[in-house]
Design a protein around this motif. Structure first.
Motif, PDB file in Angstrom:
ATOM      1  N   SER A   1       0.872  -1.150  -0.059  1.00  0.00           N
ATOM      2  CA  SER A   1       0.078  -0.106  -0.018  1.00  0.00           C
ATOM      3  C   SER A   1       0.744   1.271   0.078  1.00  0.00           C
ATOM      4  CB  SER A   1      -1.147  -0.089   1.227  1.00  0.00           C
ATOM      5  OG  SER A   1      -1.835   0.976   1.084  1.00  0.00           O
ATOM      6  N   GLY A   2       1.818   1.344  -1.005  1.00  0.00           N
ATOM      7  CA  GLY A   2       2.787   2.678  -1.172  1.00  0.00           C
ATOM      8  C   GLY A   2       3.870   2.512  -0.181  1.00  0.00           C
ATOM      9  N   PHE A   3       4.330   3.801   0.175  1.00  0.00           N
ATOM     10  CA  PHE A   3       5.598   3.662   1.054  1.00  0.00           C
ATOM     11  C   PHE A   3       5.562   4.888   1.964  1.00  0.00           C
ATOM     12  CE2 PHE A   3       7.218   1.743  -2.817  1.00  0.00           C
ATOM     13  CZ  PHE A   3       8.006   0.918  -2.578  1.00  0.00           C
ATOM     14  N   ALA A   4       5.889   4.785   3.213  1.00  0.00           N
ATOM     15  CA  ALA A   4       5.783   5.854   4.132  1.00  0.00           C
ATOM     16  C   ALA A   4       6.886   6.952   3.940  1.00  0.00           C
ATOM     17  CB  ALA A   4       6.190   5.461   5.548  1.00  0.00           C
ATOM     18  N   ASN A   5       6.937   8.264   4.446  1.00  0.00           N
ATOM     19  CA  ASN A   5       7.777   9.118   4.230  1.00  0.00           C
ATOM     20  C   ASN A   5       9.241   8.746   4.215  1.00  0.00           C
ATOM     21  OD1 ASN A   5       5.694  11.151   3.356  1.00  0.00           O
ATOM     22  ND2 ASN A   5       5.626  11.761   5.679  1.00  0.00           N
ATOM     23  N   SER A   6       9.650   7.701   5.058  1.00  0.00           N
ATOM     24  CA  SER A   6      10.794   7.443   5.492  1.00  0.00           C
ATOM     25  C   SER A   6      11.328   6.436   4.188  1.00  0.00           C
ATOM     26  CB  SER A   6      10.745   6.826   6.610  1.00  0.00           C
ATOM     27  OG  SER A   6      10.098   5.579   6.796  1.00  0.00           O
ATOM     28  N   GLY A   7      10.308   6.019   3.422  1.00  0.00           N
ATOM     29  CA  GLY A   7      10.793   5.153   2.477  1.00  0.00           C
ATOM     30  C   GLY A   7      10.278   3.725   2.527  1.00  0.00           C
ATOM     31  N   LYS A   8       9.827   3.387   3.808  1.00  0.00           N
ATOM     32  CA  LYS A   8       9.644   2.175   4.134  1.00  0.00           C
ATOM     33  C   LYS A   8       8.364   1.508   3.399  1.00  0.00           C
ATOM     34  CE  LYS A   8      11.613   2.675   8.759  1.00  0.00           C
ATOM     35  NZ  LYS A   8      11.410   2.670  10.255  1.00  0.00           N
ATOM     36  N   GLN A   9       8.141   0.413   3.117  1.00  0.00           N
ATOM     37  CA  GLN A   9       7.113  -0.335   2.684  1.00  0.00           C
ATOM     38  C   GLN A   9       5.821  -0.360   3.518  1.00  0.00           C
ATOM     39  OE1 GLN A   9       6.727  -1.742  -0.711  1.00  0.00           O
ATOM     40  NE2 GLN A   9       4.519  -1.524  -0.230  1.00  0.00           N
ATOM     41  N   MET A  10       4.907   0.146   3.074  1.00  0.00           N
ATOM     42  CA  MET A  10       3.390   0.237   3.891  1.00  0.00           C
ATOM     43  C   MET A  10       2.745  -1.076   3.136  1.00  0.00           C
ATOM     44  SD  MET A  10       3.232   2.805   5.837  1.00  0.00           S
ATOM     45  CE  MET A  10       1.554   3.102   6.211  1.00  0.00           C
ATOM     46  N   LEU A  11       2.009  -1.623   4.292  1.00  0.00           N
ATOM     47  CA  LEU A  11       1.013  -2.791   3.944  1.00  0.00           C
ATOM     48  C   LEU A  11      -0.329  -2.542   4.385  1.00  0.00           C
ATOM     49  CD1 LEU A  11       3.087  -5.839   5.122  1.00  0.00           C
ATOM     50  CD2 LEU A  11       2.970  -4.912   2.719  1.00  0.00           C
ATOM     51  N   ARG A  12      -1.219  -3.087   3.741  1.00  0.00           N
ATOM     52  CA  ARG A  12      -2.763  -2.673   4.052  1.00  0.00           C
ATOM     53  C   ARG A  12      -3.514  -4.141   4.331  1.00  0.00           C
ATOM     54  NH1 ARG A  12      -6.051   1.423   3.551  1.00  0.00           N
ATOM     55  NH2 ARG A  12      -4.934   2.284   1.820  1.00  0.00           N
ATOM     56  N   CYS A  13      -4.158  -4.281   5.522  1.00  0.00           N
ATOM     57  CA  CYS A  13      -4.695  -5.522   5.977  1.00  0.00           C
ATOM     58  C   CYS A  13      -6.074  -5.451   5.237  1.00  0.00           C
ATOM     59  CB  CYS A  13      -4.853  -5.657   7.602  1.00  0.00           C
ATOM     60  SG  CYS A  13      -6.095  -7.067   7.824  1.00  0.00           S
ATOM     61  N   LYS A  14      -6.760  -6.684   4.534  1.00  0.00           N
ATOM     62  CA  LYS A  14      -7.660  -6.662   3.738  1.00  0.00           C
ATOM     63  C   LYS A  14      -9.077  -6.735   4.638  1.00  0.00           C
ATOM     64  CE  LYS A  14      -8.374  -6.020  -0.095  1.00  0.00           C
ATOM     65  NZ  LYS A  14      -8.854  -4.793  -0.778  1.00  0.00           N
ATOM     66  N   GLU A  15      -8.698  -7.217   5.939  1.00  0.00           N
ATOM     67  CA  GLU A  15      -9.924  -7.578   6.938  1.00  0.00           C
ATOM     68  C   GLU A  15     -10.277  -6.123   7.577  1.00  0.00           C
ATOM     69  OE1 GLU A  15     -10.836 -10.560   6.610  1.00  0.00           O
ATOM     70  OE2 GLU A  15      -9.041 -11.121   5.522  1.00  0.00           O
ATOM     71  N   CYS A  16      -9.344  -5.303   7.970  1.00  0.00           N
ATOM     72  CA  CYS A  16      -9.672  -4.115   8.568  1.00  0.00           C
ATOM     73  C   CYS A  16      -9.306  -2.828   7.899  1.00  0.00           C
ATOM     74  CB  CYS A  16      -8.985  -3.790   9.790  1.00  0.00           C
ATOM     75  SG  CYS A  16      -7.311  -3.818   9.970  1.00  0.00           S
ATOM     76  N   GLU A  17      -8.799  -2.961   6.634  1.00  0.00           N
ATOM     77  CA  GLU A  17      -8.268  -1.794   5.713  1.00  0.00           C
ATOM     78  C   GLU A  17      -7.454  -0.791   6.375  1.00  0.00           C
ATOM     79  OE1 GLU A  17      -9.123  -1.731   2.544  1.00  0.00           O
ATOM     80  OE2 GLU A  17     -10.017  -3.530   2.694  1.00  0.00           O
ATOM     81  N   LYS A  18      -6.908  -1.142   7.602  1.00  0.00           N
ATOM     82  CA  LYS A  18      -5.663  -0.361   8.068  1.00  0.00           C
ATOM     83  C   LYS A  18      -4.303  -0.689   7.447  1.00  0.00           C
ATOM     84  CE  LYS A  18      -8.237   0.611  12.008  1.00  0.00           C
ATOM     85  NZ  LYS A  18      -8.474   0.638  13.505  1.00  0.00           N
ATOM     86  N   ARG A  19      -3.770   0.524   7.459  1.00  0.00           N
ATOM     87  CA  ARG A  19      -2.082   0.426   7.078  1.00  0.00           C
ATOM     88  C   ARG A  19      -1.300   0.428   8.072  1.00  0.00           C
ATOM     89  NH1 ARG A  19      -1.228   4.788   2.433  1.00  0.00           N
ATOM     90  NH2 ARG A  19       0.668   4.811   3.410  1.00  0.00           N
ATOM     91  N   PHE A  20      -0.084  -0.339   7.709  1.00  0.00           N
ATOM     92  CA  PHE A  20       1.031  -0.123   8.853  1.00  0.00           C
ATOM     93  C   PHE A  20       2.359  -0.348   7.810  1.00  0.00           C
ATOM     94  CE2 PHE A  20      -0.842  -4.279   8.810  1.00  0.00           C
ATOM     95  CZ  PHE A  20       0.189  -5.153   8.598  1.00  0.00           C
ATOM     96  N   VAL A  21       3.394  -0.080   8.697  1.00  0.00           N
ATOM     97  CA  VAL A  21       4.688  -0.126   7.977  1.00  0.00           C
ATOM     98  C   VAL A  21       5.182  -1.552   8.183  1.00  0.00           C
ATOM     99  CG1 VAL A  21       7.111   0.828   8.131  1.00  0.00           C
ATOM    100  CG2 VAL A  21       5.225   2.227   8.498  1.00  0.00           C
ATOM    101  N   VAL A  22       6.232  -2.205   7.451  1.00  0.00           N
ATOM    102  CA  VAL A  22       6.623  -3.594   7.175  1.00  0.00           C
ATOM    103  C   VAL A  22       7.341  -3.934   8.656  1.00  0.00           C
ATOM    104  CG1 VAL A  22       8.203  -4.789   6.275  1.00  0.00           C
ATOM    105  CG2 VAL A  22       6.734  -3.689   4.746  1.00  0.00           C
ATOM    106  N   ASP A  23       8.107  -2.856   9.186  1.00  0.00           N
ATOM    107  CA  ASP A  23       8.908  -3.074  10.204  1.00  0.00           C
ATOM    108  C   ASP A  23       8.119  -2.718  11.782  1.00  0.00           C
ATOM    109  OD1 ASP A  23       9.202  -0.376  10.098  1.00  0.00           O
ATOM    110  OD2 ASP A  23      11.173  -0.401  10.146  1.00  0.00           O
ATOM    111  N   CYS A  24       6.811  -2.585  11.549  1.00  0.00           N
ATOM    112  CA  CYS A  24       6.035  -2.178  12.755  1.00  0.00           C
ATOM    113  C   CYS A  24       6.237  -3.177  13.801  1.00  0.00           C
ATOM    114  CB  CYS A  24       4.701  -2.382  12.342  1.00  0.00           C
ATOM    115  SG  CYS A  24       3.368  -1.594  13.799  1.00  0.00           S
ATOM    116  N   GLY A  25       6.684  -2.821  15.099  1.00  0.00           N
ATOM    117  CA  GLY A  25       6.931  -3.529  16.182  1.00  0.00           C
ATOM    118  C   GLY A  25       8.190  -4.165  16.303  1.00  0.00           C
TER     119      GLY A  25
END
Length: 99
Positions: free
Chosen positions: A59-83
């Protein structure tokens, strides 16, 4: 004792001790393993809704250049290295691995 390396040329091998060659080979192998692990990602649970084995799409990239992912269940986005340790940094994982 024959000193060999998969990554160093013969001139460099001749100038180094055996333990130095082994350490360099180990470091390079560790960096390559880290890069391979960073290229693939797997989430057991969605980090936002807790869904087991979520369907994730890029789901695109964050301002820092990190890959963003979107969950198809809740439609929320988060960064690949979250946590992970690199989550709050504004540098990508490759930059942190080489520092």
């Amino acid at each position: 004792m024959t000193r060999t390396s998969k990554y160093l040329n013969q001139d460099t091998i001749a100038a180094l001790h055996s333990f130095q060659i082994e350490k360099i080979d180990r470091e390079i192998t560790d960096y390559l393993d880290t890069n391979n692990k960073m290229n693939t990602y797997h989430f057991e649970y969605c980090l936002k809704c807790g869904c087991y084995h979520p369907r994730l799409i890029k789901s695109g990239f964050a301002n820092s250049g990190k890959q963003m992912l979107r969950c198809k269940e809740c439609e929320k986005r988060f960064v690949v290295d979250c946590g992970q340790l690199t989550f709050y940094s504004h540098q990508d994982q490759l930059m942190l691995a080489y520092k």
